[in-house]
Write an enzyme that holds these catalytic residues in place. Sequence first.
Site, PDB file in Angstrom:
ATOM      1  N   ARG A 133      42.280  29.421  50.918  1.00  0.00           N
ATOM      2  CA  ARG A 133      41.770  29.553  52.286  1.00  0.00           C
ATOM      3  C   ARG A 133      42.830  29.318  53.369  1.00  0.00           C
ATOM      4  O   ARG A 133      42.892  30.072  54.322  1.00  0.00           O
ATOM      5  CB  ARG A 133      40.538  28.659  52.508  1.00  0.00           C
ATOM      6  CG  ARG A 133      39.363  29.009  51.580  1.00  0.00           C
ATOM      7  CD  ARG A 133      38.073  28.331  51.975  1.00  0.00           C
ATOM      8  NE  ARG A 133      37.598  28.809  53.247  1.00  0.00           N
ATOM      9  CZ  ARG A 133      37.763  28.200  54.394  1.00  0.00           C
ATOM     10  NH1 ARG A 133      38.335  27.012  54.452  1.00  0.00           N
ATOM     11  NH2 ARG A 133      37.334  28.742  55.507  1.00  0.00           N
ATOM     12  N   PRO A 189      22.366  31.095  52.321  1.00  0.00           N
ATOM     13  CA  PRO A 189      23.437  30.187  52.707  1.00  0.00           C
ATOM     14  C   PRO A 189      24.410  29.978  51.550  1.00  0.00           C
ATOM     15  O   PRO A 189      24.007  29.820  50.406  1.00  0.00           O
ATOM     16  CB  PRO A 189      22.692  28.878  53.010  1.00  0.00           C
ATOM     17  CG  PRO A 189      21.465  28.941  52.171  1.00  0.00           C
ATOM     18  CD  PRO A 189      21.088  30.387  52.092  1.00  0.00           C
ATOM     19  N   GLY A 190      25.688  30.012  51.855  1.00  0.00           N
ATOM     20  CA  GLY A 190      26.710  29.723  50.849  1.00  0.00           C
ATOM     21  C   GLY A 190      27.473  28.484  51.248  1.00  0.00           C
ATOM     22  O   GLY A 190      27.192  27.361  50.807  1.00  0.00           O
ATOM     23  N   ARG A 191      28.396  28.682  52.178  1.00  0.00           N
ATOM     24  CA  ARG A 191      29.285  27.611  52.624  1.00  0.00           C
ATOM     25  C   ARG A 191      28.556  26.346  53.043  1.00  0.00           C
ATOM     26  O   ARG A 191      28.954  25.233  52.696  1.00  0.00           O
ATOM     27  CB  ARG A 191      30.087  28.146  53.821  1.00  0.00           C
ATOM     28  CG  ARG A 191      31.197  27.262  54.296  1.00  0.00           C
ATOM     29  CD  ARG A 191      31.782  27.805  55.613  1.00  0.00           C
ATOM     30  NE  ARG A 191      32.060  29.224  55.551  1.00  0.00           N
ATOM     31  CZ  ARG A 191      33.215  29.746  55.158  1.00  0.00           C
ATOM     32  NH1 ARG A 191      34.210  28.972  54.819  1.00  0.00           N
ATOM     33  NH2 ARG A 191      33.392  31.062  55.119  1.00  0.00           N
ATOM     34  N   CYS A 241      55.651  30.380  44.071  1.00  0.00           N
ATOM     35  CA  CYS A 241      56.839  31.032  44.629  1.00  0.00           C
ATOM     36  C   CYS A 241      56.446  32.023  45.722  1.00  0.00           C
ATOM     37  O   CYS A 241      56.581  33.238  45.557  1.00  0.00           O
ATOM     38  CB  CYS A 241      57.615  31.703  43.514  1.00  0.00           C
ATOM     39  SG  CYS A 241      58.035  30.525  42.227  1.00  0.00           S
ATOM     40  N   GLU A 242      55.923  31.508  46.815  1.00  0.00           N
ATOM     41  CA  GLU A 242      55.531  32.294  47.991  1.00  0.00           C
ATOM     42  C   GLU A 242      55.629  31.367  49.188  1.00  0.00           C
ATOM     43  O   GLU A 242      55.169  30.225  49.115  1.00  0.00           O
ATOM     44  CB  GLU A 242      54.039  32.708  47.916  1.00  0.00           C
ATOM     45  CG  GLU A 242      53.621  33.579  46.788  1.00  0.00           C
ATOM     46  CD  GLU A 242      53.779  35.067  47.069  1.00  0.00           C
ATOM     47  OE1 GLU A 242      54.053  35.440  48.231  1.00  0.00           O
ATOM     48  OE2 GLU A 242      53.646  35.833  46.114  1.00  0.00           O
ATOM     49  N   TYR A 277      43.087  32.709  55.408  1.00  0.00           N
ATOM     50  CA  TYR A 277      42.371  32.703  56.691  1.00  0.00           C
ATOM     51  C   TYR A 277      42.998  31.768  57.710  1.00  0.00           C
ATOM     52  O   TYR A 277      42.409  31.537  58.754  1.00  0.00           O
ATOM     53  CB  TYR A 277      40.925  32.231  56.515  1.00  0.00           C
ATOM     54  CG  TYR A 277      40.095  32.888  55.456  1.00  0.00           C
ATOM     55  CD1 TYR A 277      39.858  34.263  55.480  1.00  0.00           C
ATOM     56  CD2 TYR A 277      39.509  32.140  54.450  1.00  0.00           C
ATOM     57  CE1 TYR A 277      39.062  34.855  54.506  1.00  0.00           C
ATOM     58  CE2 TYR A 277      38.706  32.722  53.483  1.00  0.00           C
ATOM     59  CZ  TYR A 277      38.494  34.086  53.515  1.00  0.00           C
ATOM     60  OH  TYR A 277      37.687  34.656  52.565  1.00  0.00           O
TER      61      TYR A 277
HETATM   62  C1  LIG Z   1      29.152  35.865  51.652  1.00  0.00           C
HETATM   63  C2  LIG Z   1      27.743  36.216  51.851  1.00  0.00           C
HETATM   64  C3  LIG Z   1      26.806  35.200  52.103  1.00  0.00           C
HETATM   65  C4  LIG Z   1      27.155  33.750  52.265  1.00  0.00           C
HETATM   66  O1  LIG Z   1      27.915  33.507  53.396  1.00  0.00           O
HETATM   67  P1  LIG Z   1      28.198  31.995  53.871  1.00  0.00           P
HETATM   68  O2  LIG Z   1      29.005  32.159  55.080  1.00  0.00           O
HETATM   69  O3  LIG Z   1      28.959  31.333  52.769  1.00  0.00           O
HETATM   70  O4  LIG Z   1      26.895  31.349  54.122  1.00  0.00           O
HETATM   71  C5  LIG Z   1      25.482  35.577  52.214  1.00  0.00           C
HETATM   72  N1  LIG Z   1      25.092  36.881  52.103  1.00  0.00           N
HETATM   73  C6  LIG Z   1      25.974  37.868  51.865  1.00  0.00           C
HETATM   74  C7  LIG Z   1      25.494  39.255  51.738  1.00  0.00           C
HETATM   75  C8  LIG Z   1      27.331  37.574  51.731  1.00  0.00           C
HETATM   76  O5  LIG Z   1      28.204  38.562  51.516  1.00  0.00           O
END
Ligand SMILES: *Cc1c(COP(=O)(O)O)cnc(C)c1O
Length: 412
Positions: free
Chosen positions: A312, A274-276, A342-343, A316
């Site tokens: 972001r 998990p990241g986000r 400047c964009e 996106y």
């Molecule tokens: C970016 C990424 C993540 C994390 O993704 P989230 O949407 O931020 O949870 C996990 N594994 C891999 C291989 C990634 O490229």
Amino acid sequence: MHDFNYIGSDLYCEKVPIKKIAEEVGTPVYIYSSNTLRNHYHAFDLAFADIPHIVCFAVKANSNLSILRLFASEGGGVDIVSGGELFRALRAGIDPQKIVFAGIGKTEEEVSFALKSNILMFNVESSLELQKINEVAGSLGLKARVALRVNPDIDPKTHPYIATGLKKSKFGIAISRALGEYQIASTLPNIEVVGVHKHIGSQITEVGPFVAAMEKILELVKGLKESGIEIKYIDAGGGLGIRYGEEKPPHPKELGKALVPMIKDLGCTLIFEPGRVLVGNAGILVTKVLYLKSGEVKNFVIVDAGMNDLIRPSLYDAHHEIIPVEKQDGSYLTADVVGPICESGDFLAKDRKIEKPEPGNLLAVMSAGAYGFTMSSNYNSRRRVAEVMVEGEKYTVIRKRESYEDLIRGEE
Ligand SMILES: *Cc1c(COP(=O)(O)O)cnc(C)c1O
């Protein structure tokens, strides 16, 4: 859930007024809540408590050493995608046996660094990469533990730039060809096959795609077993979404409820990346209003943070709530909130109804803890901003604002 709340008309992070941090550290500034980070980690960890598992935080979402150290102290590992992220992870004290390494373009040098660091496993994305890892491991007299990243061809129903598990995607090995690749991998002398990996995309707001992808992975694991290849680790990747506005993403425990029964009798260790979901809502970007300006058809609120600080919205079309750090009298304005770059693509929000600010007022850009600072740049020779961690009643600058000297370091 997070720890950014109003007390009276002032926005606080835990027990610290945002205004105080902005006055003392300056703006723009990223502010993170350590309590939110810990709570998010625990929620995820607890969701899979019934089976052996490792929560490997995706470093690319937020790579600050203090944040990595916080997750390390809770027992977390990391998912890395470069030598630089490996360096950070080791510096932060992450256990190498909890580090997994993904990415389609690992260089020889990065493979060698990771092998010497004795990381848990490489998530391999192509047959040539597998051969390269075998070769580098051989030259070092080491054995590389690998999982193959398979592409299960599942639509994660998210923004096309962050969908990674479809047939047309550059990531992973087609699931139809995976068995063959595994058979080759198992004959390579310096490779030990230990896992299967998948990561189908980011900001996924339903459980369905995770279940569908896991079903395909389990079919593969069964096929592998029949051909004599035992899998120890199932790495389910990351991708669980968060609330930026109106989304209703599942709680990690719903994901756990759906996935744990599917794998609990296999005797495998589950890895999640998990990241986000761990850091997104644990951080905000605080910016100061510089000027107000009315064009012929639009109003503009010009702030001191730009697309180089938070890309972001530009990249996106992402939505971030923008709220006042100090509530005003309640009159509203519909405006584009734009930065100094400047964009024309430099905006934090478009046609947004916000409480009418005055120059000098502070605004909080919410849910900016993931893919915020890590995607920031020096474009327009802007110094990257400071990062602050709050813990109860105190705060610490965990990354200094860059200086002009930092901007030209290494240049002739
Ligand atoms: C970016 C990424 C993540 C994390 O993704 P989230 O949407 O931020 O949870 C996990 N594994 C891999 C291989 C990634 O490229």
